[in-house]
Structures are given as C-alpha cells and as structure tokens.
Design a protein around this motif. Structure first.
Motif, PDB file in Angstrom:
ATOM      1  N   VAL A   1     -13.939   9.792  10.604  1.00  0.00           N
ATOM      2  CA  VAL A   1     -12.310  10.070  10.653  1.00  0.00           C
ATOM      3  C   VAL A   1     -11.878   9.309   9.367  1.00  0.00           C
ATOM      4  O   VAL A   1     -12.481   8.008   9.234  1.00  0.00           O
ATOM      5  N   VAL A   2     -11.024   9.770   8.643  1.00  0.00           N
ATOM      6  CA  VAL A   2     -10.379   9.077   7.370  1.00  0.00           C
ATOM      7  C   VAL A   2      -9.037   8.840   7.850  1.00  0.00           C
ATOM      8  O   VAL A   2      -8.076   9.980   7.882  1.00  0.00           O
ATOM      9  N   LEU A   3      -8.558   7.565   7.859  1.00  0.00           N
ATOM     10  CA  LEU A   3      -6.982   7.568   8.351  1.00  0.00           C
ATOM     11  C   LEU A   3      -6.298   6.316   7.481  1.00  0.00           C
ATOM     12  O   LEU A   3      -6.666   5.509   6.900  1.00  0.00           O
ATOM     13  N   ASP A   4      -4.926   6.715   7.292  1.00  0.00           N
ATOM     14  CA  ASP A   4      -4.065   5.853   6.411  1.00  0.00           C
ATOM     15  C   ASP A   4      -3.656   4.959   7.190  1.00  0.00           C
ATOM     16  O   ASP A   4      -3.280   5.136   8.639  1.00  0.00           O
ATOM     17  N   LEU A   5      -3.028   3.794   6.841  1.00  0.00           N
ATOM     18  CA  LEU A   5      -2.553   2.650   8.034  1.00  0.00           C
ATOM     19  C   LEU A   5      -0.986   3.008   7.967  1.00  0.00           C
ATOM     20  O   LEU A   5      -0.382   2.582   9.055  1.00  0.00           O
ATOM     21  N   GLN A   6      -0.367   3.254   6.954  1.00  0.00           N
ATOM     22  CA  GLN A   6       1.203   3.406   7.086  1.00  0.00           C
ATOM     23  C   GLN A   6       1.534   4.889   6.967  1.00  0.00           C
ATOM     24  O   GLN A   6       1.389   5.526   5.997  1.00  0.00           O
ATOM     25  N   MET A   7       2.140   5.315   8.311  1.00  0.00           N
ATOM     26  CA  MET A   7       2.750   6.570   8.361  1.00  0.00           C
ATOM     27  C   MET A   7       3.824   6.621   9.180  1.00  0.00           C
ATOM     28  O   MET A   7       3.940   5.834  10.379  1.00  0.00           O
TER      29      MET A   7
ATOM     30  N   GLY B   1      -2.688   2.040   0.687  1.00  0.00           N
ATOM     31  CA  GLY B   1      -2.489   1.392  -0.492  1.00  0.00           C
ATOM     32  C   GLY B   1      -2.027  -0.177  -0.317  1.00  0.00           C
ATOM     33  O   GLY B   1      -1.515  -0.711  -1.309  1.00  0.00           O
ATOM     34  N   MET B   2      -2.207  -0.669   1.051  1.00  0.00           N
ATOM     35  CA  MET B   2      -2.138  -1.925   1.368  1.00  0.00           C
ATOM     36  C   MET B   2      -3.006  -2.968   0.727  1.00  0.00           C
ATOM     37  O   MET B   2      -4.211  -2.432   0.263  1.00  0.00           O
ATOM     38  N   ASP B   3      -2.943  -4.247   0.533  1.00  0.00           N
ATOM     39  CA  ASP B   3      -3.709  -5.165   0.016  1.00  0.00           C
ATOM     40  C   ASP B   3      -5.177  -5.248   0.800  1.00  0.00           C
ATOM     41  O   ASP B   3      -5.074  -4.841   2.157  1.00  0.00           O
ATOM     42  N   GLN B   4      -6.067  -5.834   0.111  1.00  0.00           N
ATOM     43  CA  GLN B   4      -7.600  -5.923   0.921  1.00  0.00           C
ATOM     44  C   GLN B   4      -7.517  -6.713   2.051  1.00  0.00           C
ATOM     45  O   GLN B   4      -8.253  -6.544   3.062  1.00  0.00           O
ATOM     46  N   ARG B   5      -6.654  -7.723   2.436  1.00  0.00           N
ATOM     47  CA  ARG B   5      -6.614  -8.670   3.434  1.00  0.00           C
ATOM     48  C   ARG B   5      -6.273  -7.725   4.520  1.00  0.00           C
ATOM     49  O   ARG B   5      -6.720  -7.839   5.742  1.00  0.00           O
ATOM     50  N   VAL B   6      -5.287  -6.770   4.358  1.00  0.00           N
ATOM     51  CA  VAL B   6      -4.807  -5.805   5.557  1.00  0.00           C
ATOM     52  C   VAL B   6      -5.949  -4.981   5.945  1.00  0.00           C
ATOM     53  O   VAL B   6      -6.140  -4.760   7.089  1.00  0.00           O
TER      54      VAL B   6
END
Length: 391
Positions: free
Chosen positions: A53-59, A85-90
């Motif tokens: 599964v490949v998923l985006d965090l912001q939708m 596209g969020m930063d590495q920490r997130v």
C-alpha cells in the motif's frame, strides 16, 4: 480471493501521482490499482487485497493516519509505504504510528518522488513468482480449474439513472499450489502455445450456462466475452459458437464478443468475414480499448461493431486533463454518429459516472459499479445497485 504476491494499491488525491506510481509498479511486475478517495481505498483493501500500500498523508476526506489506523484494525499484512510532501519528522512519526498498529512499514518517500527511489523501495518487497508452465495450464483446462467472474456494466436508462443490464466475463485461475494466477500471465501463455481457443471455449461455455441460469431466475443480463486475435482468423468460429449457444439454450442476442482495436485491424479481410458472420448470427460485437491502438477509421466504420469501449486510460484522467475530457466526449460522439453504443471503462467514482452521464455515455463499467465477482454473488450486487437507482 487470496492475496496476490505482487499487488499494489496507491491512494493519493493527485491523479497524476497515482498514475506515475501505478505505471512504475506495473513495469516492475505488480498488479496496480490507484484510488483517490478514502471510501474507494477502504473497499479496495477488502476486495483487492494488496500486498503493498502506498498512501499520502494529506488528503481531503480522511488523512493518511486515519487510513493507517484502518489498515491496522483490519490486520492488514500489506507492506505500507508513506509518500508525502510533509517534512521528514512527520514522515518518521507516521511510520512509528504504523508500526504501533502492527503494520509492516516499508518506509517513507518525500514528494516529489524520484522514480529510482520508488523502484528501489518497491523492489524490497517484490516477490518472485513461480513460473506458470504450459503443462500446468493444460492440466488446469483438463481439470476445469478455470473459473469465470463477472464485472457489472451499467446502462444509462435516463439522465442520472444507471441500471446494470450486462456483465463482462473474465477468466480466473486458482491453482492448488500457486494460488491466484493473473490472467496477464496465463492468457499470453495460452496464445503462444495454441491453447487460446480451448480456454475461450471453456470461458464461453461457463458464461453461456450462467446467462441461461440468470435468465431462468428472472435476471436478464447481456454477457461480454473477450476474443483473442487468433480466433479472428478462424472462419469456422462463428458456426462453432452459434452451435454452443443453441446447445446450452442461451440467447445469442445477449452475448457480446469484445475485440481489441489492434486485433481487429491485424488482418482486416478475414476479420471482417468472421465478425460479420458473428453479427448475422445475432451476437453483439464490441471494439475494446478504443483509442489505444493504431486503427484506420475507414476500417473502423466498415467493421460491423455494435459497441465502442473507451479505454480506462482516458476515463481516469477526465478531471486531471482537459484533453482527456475532450477525447472521451469526442469518442462518445463518434460512437453515436456511427450508430454504436458508447461504453466507458475504468469508472471508479460517482463523480466520473456523473460526468459520463452529462456527456451522454450509454454504458459504464468499473469498480464503482462493481468488481469482478462469481456468478452466484452477482445477482445480489445487481439488486442492490438497481434499487439504489430507483428500480
């Protein structure tokens, strides 16, 4: 349906990125499915059973963390890759949350995603498939291991109202030790080794019997069966299938044969003979994957088709590219000018179906309407869908 060794599901609200990931995965040997809506994702997790599964965090609608929780609650065994596209920490925190849910986290990729990085990550969970031999396929035909699933096709009976009145028959092979064998693996094998006619005859025999059974139960459905290019050179084929239909007691007017655009134009003279005789015997003919081949429009209007199927690659891009919308509208207009029915494949959301409704498409097929399923499950799916349409 058991899990396929290499089956990838991607969700992102950017159709272009979905397409990029799907194409890269397909080139590596995955069976890929892309969705842009959380509800479609949840359905796909249950029905498609991905191994990755490949998923985006912001939708919009549901963020990636909610979807990770959903996967965890279902006990998914899929490898999960976060792409955002969020930063590495997130991204790192998201991976920790996934692991806490019991998920096999594959890693995280920051957008824009580089092809080399994506391939390197996916390669880590790409499982080698056991080769399918001609002996195994022959045995499957001998032992009648090939089953048929049916995908619903909805017909536009009024503006905003689509009723399931037909299905497409799709061959499925469940091997005793190999598990589910993709048609992309065994159909080319059958074509290379002279087994495609036998395979097609088994699928047709099962489909004709199923059509008769539905009819007896009061469910009148047309059934579409795919034809290999090799069968278009067989001048005896029209008589053979007509006899099969008569022996089984199936109505030939409810049987449609689907032929790819490129196959129809390979040997136009013989193909025209075979297809015309099929139409004379009251079978329907559909030109499949239209727009992806290299046909002559002159040959197209000379061939006796009754339906034109618009390829998924155009339909899935109608909201991402204006040119795709224009192409779909133009192909529908072309079909109608040639007195053909227009059928769009790849309908995965209600928004796509609403667009097709607005431009006068006649039929629609795709996961939103229904996935391929066994014949015994289809009657309930048709009932639920048609009742939702006010029928």
């Amino acid at each position: 349906m058991p899990e396929l060794a290499n089956r990838l599901l991607v969700i992102d609200d950017q159709p272009d990125l979905c397409e990029f990931i799907s194409e890269a995965a397909s080139a590596m040997g995955f069976e890929a499915l892309a969705v842009t809506e959380p509800d479609a994702f949840r359905r796909a997790v249950q029905e498609f059973q991905p191994s990755v599964v490949v998923l985006d965090l912001q939708m919009p609608g549901a963020d990636g963390i909610e979807l990770l929780r959903y996967l965890g609650e279902r006990g998914s065994k899929a490898h999960v890759l976060v792409a955002s596209g969020m930063d590495q920490r997130v991204l790192a925190t998201a991976q920790q949350l996934g692991r806490a849910q019991g998920l096999a986290m594959l890693g995280a990729l920051q957008k824009p995603i580089m092809l080399a990085d994506l391939e390197a990550t996916l390669r880590r969970c790409l499982q080698a498939e056991t080769p399918v031999t001609i002996a195994a396929l022959t045995a499957a035909l001998d032992q009648r291991q090939i089953a048929v699933h049916y995908q619903p096709k909805a017909t536009r009976v009024a503006p905003g109202r689509w009723i399931v009145e037909g299905v497409e028959a799709l061959a499925r092979w469940e091997h005793p030790t190999l598990g589910f064998v993709s048609p992309a693996r065994f159909i080319p094998l059958a074509e290379r080794h002279g087994l495609i006619r036998r395979l097609t005859e088994q699928v047709l025999e099962i489909s004709l019997a199923q059509s008769r059974a539905w009819s007896t139960a009061g469910l009148q459905l047309s059934v579409a069966v795919n034809l290999s290019p090799q069968l278009l050179n067989d001048l005896a084929f029209p008589d053979h299938v007509a006899r099969m239909a008569a022996q089984i007691g199936a109505d030939s007017r409810r049987i449609i044969f689907e032929v790819t655009e490129s196959a129809a134009m390979f040997d136009p003279g013989t193909t025209m003979d075979v297809l015309t005789r099929m139409r004379v015997k009251n079978f329907g003919l559909s030109i499949d994957d239209f727009g992806t081949g290299y046909s002559s429009l002159k040959q197209l209007y000379l061939m006796p088709f009754s339906e034109l199927k618009i390829d998924t690659s155009f339909v899935r891009d109608i909201f991402a590219h204006e040119d795709a919308r224009t192409m779909v509208e133009t192909m529908i207009l072309l079909a109608h000018k040639l007195r053909l029915t227009a059928c769009a494949e790849g309908v995965e959301t209600p928004e796509v179906l609403a667009f097709l409704d607005s431009v006068g498409c006649d039929r629609a097929q795709g996961y939103y309407i229904g996935r391929p399923m066994p014949g015994e499950d289809l009657q309930e799916r048709v009932r639920v869908w048609n009742e939702s349409q006010g029928n």
